[in-house]
Scaffold this motif. Sequence first.
Motif, PDB file in Angstrom:
ATOM      1  N   LEU A 128       0.826  -1.213   0.000  1.00 16.34           N
ATOM      2  CA  LEU A 128       0.000   0.000   0.000  1.00 16.34           C
ATOM      3  C   LEU A 128       0.860   1.263   0.000  1.00 16.34           C
ATOM      4  CD1 LEU A 128      -2.684  -1.170   2.594  1.00 16.34           C
ATOM      5  CD2 LEU A 128      -2.947  -1.018   0.116  1.00 16.34           C
ATOM      6  N   VAL A 129       1.954   1.224   0.754  1.00  8.38           N
ATOM      7  CA  VAL A 129       2.876   2.366   0.775  1.00  8.38           C
ATOM      8  C   VAL A 129       3.471   2.592  -0.613  1.00  8.38           C
ATOM      9  CG1 VAL A 129       5.124   3.155   1.634  1.00  8.38           C
ATOM     10  CG2 VAL A 129       3.438   2.220   3.225  1.00  8.38           C
ATOM     11  N   LYS A 145      12.564  16.302  -4.080  1.00  8.50           N
ATOM     12  CA  LYS A 145      13.219  14.998  -3.984  1.00  8.50           C
ATOM     13  C   LYS A 145      14.545  15.108  -3.239  1.00  8.50           C
ATOM     14  CE  LYS A 145      11.196  13.450  -8.362  1.00  8.50           C
ATOM     15  NZ  LYS A 145      11.482  13.094  -9.770  1.00  8.50           N
ATOM     16  N   SER A 146      15.258  16.209  -3.455  1.00  7.85           N
ATOM     17  CA  SER A 146      16.536  16.399  -2.769  1.00  7.85           C
ATOM     18  C   SER A 146      16.338  16.515  -1.262  1.00  7.85           C
ATOM     19  CB  SER A 146      17.240  17.642  -3.316  1.00  7.85           C
ATOM     20  OG  SER A 146      17.558  17.483  -4.684  1.00  7.85           O
ATOM     21  N   VAL A 147      15.303  17.232  -0.850  1.00  6.31           N
ATOM     22  CA  VAL A 147      14.995  17.335   0.576  1.00  6.31           C
ATOM     23  C   VAL A 147      14.661  15.956   1.141  1.00  6.31           C
ATOM     24  CG1 VAL A 147      13.327  18.233   2.251  1.00  6.31           C
ATOM     25  CG2 VAL A 147      14.251  19.740   0.488  1.00  6.31           C
ATOM     26  N   LEU A 148      13.840  15.196   0.434  1.00  6.31           N
ATOM     27  CA  LEU A 148      13.467  13.855   0.896  1.00  6.31           C
ATOM     28  C   LEU A 148      14.685  12.953   1.049  1.00  6.31           C
ATOM     29  CD1 LEU A 148      10.211  12.482  -0.786  1.00  6.31           C
ATOM     30  CD2 LEU A 148      10.677  12.893   1.633  1.00  6.31           C
ATOM     31  N   VAL A 149      15.562  12.962   0.043  1.00  4.48           N
ATOM     32  CA  VAL A 149      16.758  12.114   0.091  1.00  4.48           C
ATOM     33  C   VAL A 149      17.641  12.513   1.269  1.00  4.48           C
ATOM     34  CG1 VAL A 149      18.916  11.555  -1.096  1.00  4.48           C
ATOM     35  CG2 VAL A 149      16.768  11.485  -2.339  1.00  4.48           C
ATOM     36  N   ALA A 150      17.852  13.814   1.466  1.00  3.08           N
ATOM     37  CA  ALA A 150      18.698  14.268   2.564  1.00  3.08           C
ATOM     38  C   ALA A 150      18.134  13.832   3.916  1.00  3.08           C
ATOM     39  CB  ALA A 150      18.856  15.788   2.510  1.00  3.08           C
ATOM     40  N   LEU A 151      16.832  14.011   4.118  1.00  2.00           N
ATOM     41  CA  LEU A 151      16.210  13.605   5.377  1.00  2.00           C
ATOM     42  C   LEU A 151      16.288  12.093   5.570  1.00  2.00           C
ATOM     43  CD1 LEU A 151      13.028  15.881   5.385  1.00  2.00           C
ATOM     44  CD2 LEU A 151      15.074  16.132   6.805  1.00  2.00           C
ATOM     45  N   PHE A 152      16.052  11.346   4.504  1.00  2.09           N
ATOM     46  CA  PHE A 152      16.090   9.889   4.581  1.00  2.09           C
ATOM     47  C   PHE A 152      17.496   9.400   4.924  1.00  2.09           C
ATOM     48  CE2 PHE A 152      16.884   5.860   2.247  1.00  2.09           C
ATOM     49  CZ  PHE A 152      16.010   5.036   2.924  1.00  2.09           C
ATOM     50  N   SER A 188       9.367  23.604   0.129  1.00  2.00           N
ATOM     51  CA  SER A 188       9.408  22.151  -0.093  1.00  2.00           C
ATOM     52  C   SER A 188       8.869  21.393   1.109  1.00  2.00           C
ATOM     53  CB  SER A 188      10.837  21.698  -0.396  1.00  2.00           C
ATOM     54  OG  SER A 188      11.200  22.000  -1.724  1.00  2.00           O
ATOM     55  N   PHE A 189       9.218  21.842   2.312  1.00  2.00           N
ATOM     56  CA  PHE A 189       8.774  21.155   3.518  1.00  2.00           C
ATOM     57  C   PHE A 189       7.255  21.221   3.664  1.00  2.00           C
ATOM     58  CE2 PHE A 189      13.165  22.235   4.216  1.00  2.00           C
ATOM     59  CZ  PHE A 189      13.691  21.117   4.840  1.00  2.00           C
ATOM     60  N   GLU A 190       6.706  22.402   3.439  1.00  2.00           N
ATOM     61  CA  GLU A 190       5.259  22.549   3.552  1.00  2.00           C
ATOM     62  C   GLU A 190       4.538  21.699   2.504  1.00  2.00           C
ATOM     63  OE1 GLU A 190       4.899  26.753   3.212  1.00  2.00           O
ATOM     64  OE2 GLU A 190       5.152  27.103   5.371  1.00  2.00           O
ATOM     65  N   TYR A 191       5.089  21.670   1.302  1.00  7.70           N
ATOM     66  CA  TYR A 191       4.459  20.877   0.240  1.00  7.70           C
ATOM     67  C   TYR A 191       4.595  19.384   0.522  1.00  7.70           C
ATOM     68  CZ  TYR A 191       3.458  18.992  -4.399  1.00  7.70           C
ATOM     69  OH  TYR A 191       2.925  18.276  -5.440  1.00  7.70           O
ATOM     70  N   LEU A 192       5.786  18.961   0.925  1.00 10.04           N
ATOM     71  CA  LEU A 192       6.006  17.541   1.215  1.00 10.04           C
ATOM     72  C   LEU A 192       5.111  17.066   2.354  1.00 10.04           C
ATOM     73  CD1 LEU A 192       9.899  17.403   0.873  1.00 10.04           C
ATOM     74  CD2 LEU A 192       8.254  16.191  -0.568  1.00 10.04           C
ATOM     75  N   GLN A 193       4.903  17.920   3.348  1.00 13.29           N
ATOM     76  CA  GLN A 193       4.002  17.534   4.437  1.00 13.29           C
ATOM     77  C   GLN A 193       2.563  17.460   3.935  1.00 13.29           C
ATOM     78  OE1 GLN A 193       3.733  18.570   9.034  1.00 13.29           O
ATOM     79  NE2 GLN A 193       3.181  20.347   7.823  1.00 13.29           N
ATOM     80  N   THR A 278       7.947  10.225   6.212  1.00 12.81           N
ATOM     81  CA  THR A 278       6.933   9.209   6.491  1.00 12.81           C
ATOM     82  C   THR A 278       7.290   7.919   5.756  1.00 12.81           C
ATOM     83  OG1 THR A 278       5.623   9.873   4.584  1.00 12.81           O
ATOM     84  CG2 THR A 278       5.172  11.001   6.675  1.00 12.81           C
ATOM     85  N   ALA A 279       6.446   6.904   5.877  1.00 11.12           N
ATOM     86  CA  ALA A 279       6.684   5.656   5.145  1.00 11.12           C
ATOM     87  C   ALA A 279       6.708   5.910   3.643  1.00 11.12           C
ATOM     88  CB  ALA A 279       5.604   4.634   5.495  1.00 11.12           C
ATOM     89  N   VAL A 280       5.784   6.749   3.169  1.00  9.97           N
ATOM     90  CA  VAL A 280       5.764   7.087   1.744  1.00  9.97           C
ATOM     91  C   VAL A 280       7.029   7.850   1.359  1.00  9.97           C
ATOM     92  CG1 VAL A 280       4.589   8.477  -0.017  1.00  9.97           C
ATOM     93  CG2 VAL A 280       3.257   7.051   1.542  1.00  9.97           C
ATOM     94  N   GLY A 281       7.438   8.804   2.191  1.00  6.84           N
ATOM     95  CA  GLY A 281       8.660   9.549   1.917  1.00  6.84           C
ATOM     96  C   GLY A 281       9.888   8.660   1.879  1.00  6.84           C
ATOM     97  N   LYS A 282       9.951   7.696   2.796  1.00 11.12           N
ATOM     98  CA  LYS A 282      11.075   6.761   2.803  1.00 11.12           C
ATOM     99  C   LYS A 282      11.092   5.913   1.529  1.00 11.12           C
ATOM    100  CE  LYS A 282      11.226   6.229   7.859  1.00 11.12           C
ATOM    101  NZ  LYS A 282      10.982   5.284   8.982  1.00 11.12           N
TER     102      LYS A 282
END
Length: 304
Positions: A128-129, A145-152, A188-193, A278-282
Amino acid sequence: MIDSQKQEAAAGSTAYQSKGDLTVNNGATPDQMAEIIGAIAKQLSYFTAEARSIAEDRCQQLRQEILEEMSKPEFSDRSQAFRDPDFQFVLSSALNEFARKGDSDLKKELVSLLLERAKTDSSSRIGLVLNQSIQTTPKLTIEDKSVLVALFVIKSVSITATSVQPIYHRYQTMLSGSVNLLNGGVASFEYLQSIGCININLVADHFPLDDHFHRRYGSLFPKKTIPAPPVPNQNHPLTHDMPASPQEVWEGFLSNVPALRTLSAVWQEAFYRHSAPTAVGKAIAHGILIGQDKIDAPLEVFLS
């Protein structure tokens, strides 16, 4: 019985009788309207045909990439997924989105996510994820995507090694393609959330990088031998080993991982320290790194 065909016309308009009220504005004559509609239809017809050709070409590219990957021995057991209606649905979604965008990086990311999805049961949480991740990835900009990768990489990845040198190399490899696109803005953070890729908690721990890397990798740094307090009647001076401090560990990473120096310049700004994928972000970040051959750990390691 004859239907009532009442006519009503407002000022400046002409009423035409039909099984209901049909009003045509007099701003243009019927001939002029026909000419306008024909011109618009001609343009739409031209661009629709061209767009269709481009979309079909892009679908063919993605289809070819999937088939090439599926032909590899390590993926041969995933072909059964193509009989699954749920998998076919997310495959259709991926094809439609790639037909719209056609970005080469997006193609790699979608293929990575589809291959991961093909080995996963439709009713499982990971399945589902992945479904959500496949539908969400095309909605992200390269900065998102760059923000997501860095956080991950910083908050979810933990590297196991017997020395720190290969760890330096892995962090540089994973972060090098993303950190130069990071900035101190919050968009990016506001949109990703808003689309479920990260959680932001402004009252949470500020996540100091030196403490984080010290906790994970401090034991791999050599200890320093320092004099111990003198002991009465002891002829030989005593010493004891002092573990590396958080600052010393962090300085070691900064000296050997240029990408971390770039990341640290913006880490205190915006919501980097307060955000977690989140799980989706990961799953999306994992798919990006898999598509770039920068990580080999399976997704379930990060979603367990």
